[in-house]
Design an enzyme around this catalytic site. Sequence first.
Site, PDB file in Angstrom:
ATOM      1  N   LYS A  80      -4.479  -4.290   0.532  1.00  0.00           N
ATOM      2  CA  LYS A  80      -5.467  -3.610  -0.298  1.00  0.00           C
ATOM      3  C   LYS A  80      -5.074  -3.725  -1.767  1.00  0.00           C
ATOM      4  O   LYS A  80      -3.894  -3.554  -2.110  1.00  0.00           O
ATOM      5  CB  LYS A  80      -5.559  -2.147   0.137  1.00  0.00           C
ATOM      6  CG  LYS A  80      -6.635  -1.322  -0.562  1.00  0.00           C
ATOM      7  CD  LYS A  80      -6.684   0.078   0.035  1.00  0.00           C
ATOM      8  CE  LYS A  80      -7.756   0.949  -0.589  1.00  0.00           C
ATOM      9  NZ  LYS A  80      -7.838   2.273   0.060  1.00  0.00           N
ATOM     10  N   SER A 149     -12.226   3.541   1.635  1.00  0.00           N
ATOM     11  CA  SER A 149     -12.091   2.658   0.495  1.00  0.00           C
ATOM     12  C   SER A 149     -11.374   1.345   0.821  1.00  0.00           C
ATOM     13  O   SER A 149     -11.355   0.424  -0.010  1.00  0.00           O
ATOM     14  CB  SER A 149     -11.290   3.396  -0.604  1.00  0.00           C
ATOM     15  OG  SER A 149      -9.982   3.742  -0.147  1.00  0.00           O
ATOM     16  N   SER A 173     -10.296   6.668   4.592  1.00  0.00           N
ATOM     17  CA  SER A 173     -10.384   5.299   4.101  1.00  0.00           C
ATOM     18  C   SER A 173      -9.753   4.235   4.977  1.00  0.00           C
ATOM     19  O   SER A 173      -9.832   3.052   4.657  1.00  0.00           O
ATOM     20  CB  SER A 173      -9.793   5.215   2.696  1.00  0.00           C
ATOM     21  OG  SER A 173     -10.526   5.991   1.790  1.00  0.00           O
TER      22      SER A 173
END
Length: 455
Positions: A80, A149, A173
């Site tokens: 990420k 996210s 997330s």
Amino acid sequence: MAADAAALTALEARERLAAGTLTAGGYADALLARIGRSEPAVQAWAALDAAHVRAQAAALDALPPEARHTPLFGLPVGLKDIVDTADLPTENGTVLHAGRQPRRDAVLVQRLRAAGAVVMGKTVTTELATYAPGKTRNPHRTAHTPGGSSSGSAAAVAAGHVPLAVGTQTNGSVIRPASFCGVVGVKPTFGRIARTGVLVQSPSFDHVGVFARSVPDAALLVQVLAGADDGDPATRPRATPPLLDACLQPPPAPPRLGWFPGPFRDRVAADARAAFEALRERLAPHLVAFELPADAHAVVADHRLVMEAEIAGSFDAEYERGREHLSASLRGQIERGRQTSAVAHRHALARLAAYADALDAALARVDAVLTPAALGTAPAGLASTGDPILCTLWTAAGTPAVSLPLLAGADGLPLGVQLVAARDDDARLLRTARWLMDALRPGGVAPVDPAAAAA
């Protein structure tokens, strides 16, 4: 041999790499070819340099045989884009950090490299890992959100771009995008994986988590990443449980699953409720009633108060120098957080600590609690990443959670089943999750071909 490598699970690929029937370079090339075919539709990557990927793989292939027995040898991992990397930019999903190049790797990246992994690239995050979406689309149906996210990490694993990826969760997330994208998502116990070198959002709740296409693959990655670091006060020195071995063992007794339709059941989509009712009937011999030891709405309110107050502190510099470049949703969080007093923040944390202790005691009576991972399948449209409410109760307490791709909605999209256990009971949770996956989906999770999905 390399042509089918993109469909391998991490453990399958590791076996072939160890046997010499697959090279790190051949595996990387197979995945890069798959990315080349589907990335225009999925848009999972924020930064990916094919030449750099091949160079990492070539260096691994050049090692002598005795140096190749590391846990992740030759396995590409997506990160990420809030995880610092010294060899790739880390832009945190905001134009305010465009071109940002860290000077050193995050601790978890150091552990990946030491374990022999190939850092494939940086996956798309929402804005500063909050709510405003990035460019990523759901590989199952590209007109639908992948969740957030950790949008790119979930989508990259679902599309077969990588066998493993790293994400984070401060509310929902990891679990929610895993549910929407039809992959395994694991959020370990709070503090299990050090966050040193990872974007700080809300330090009371920020967790590092992982995505994979099987529970053992996820267990392997968590095991490699786990461990204390002086830079992260949420971690503490402790032995790392042998998560992969525990995961592969059969349960010593039939698992007891707490049935928890939850206080927000009226918000769950009708097709999701029907799917879970069918699952309840199928698992009836294993189910026992479970009650939350607190008022759920109060827990959610305290989580929001603490999270927004800490977001306001974490992103104060961004707000002061470039608030016009922040989304309306993030500006709202920061502005509400700025109005929270230190006393209110401290009292909310105290209430959440008492709730976490009570929840651990309740969870100790079952192997795991069974509950939906999201309110339904991935919503149509790309303006929102969906509602994380079904994750909040567990994130607020720091308990480990897993999303398993076991169900589907009426629209044919994936619907995750969430399992939750007491803090530090990660090994038993993963063993129970693997048992449930084997019982209900023995064929495993195949990567998605976005070209065949409806736009």
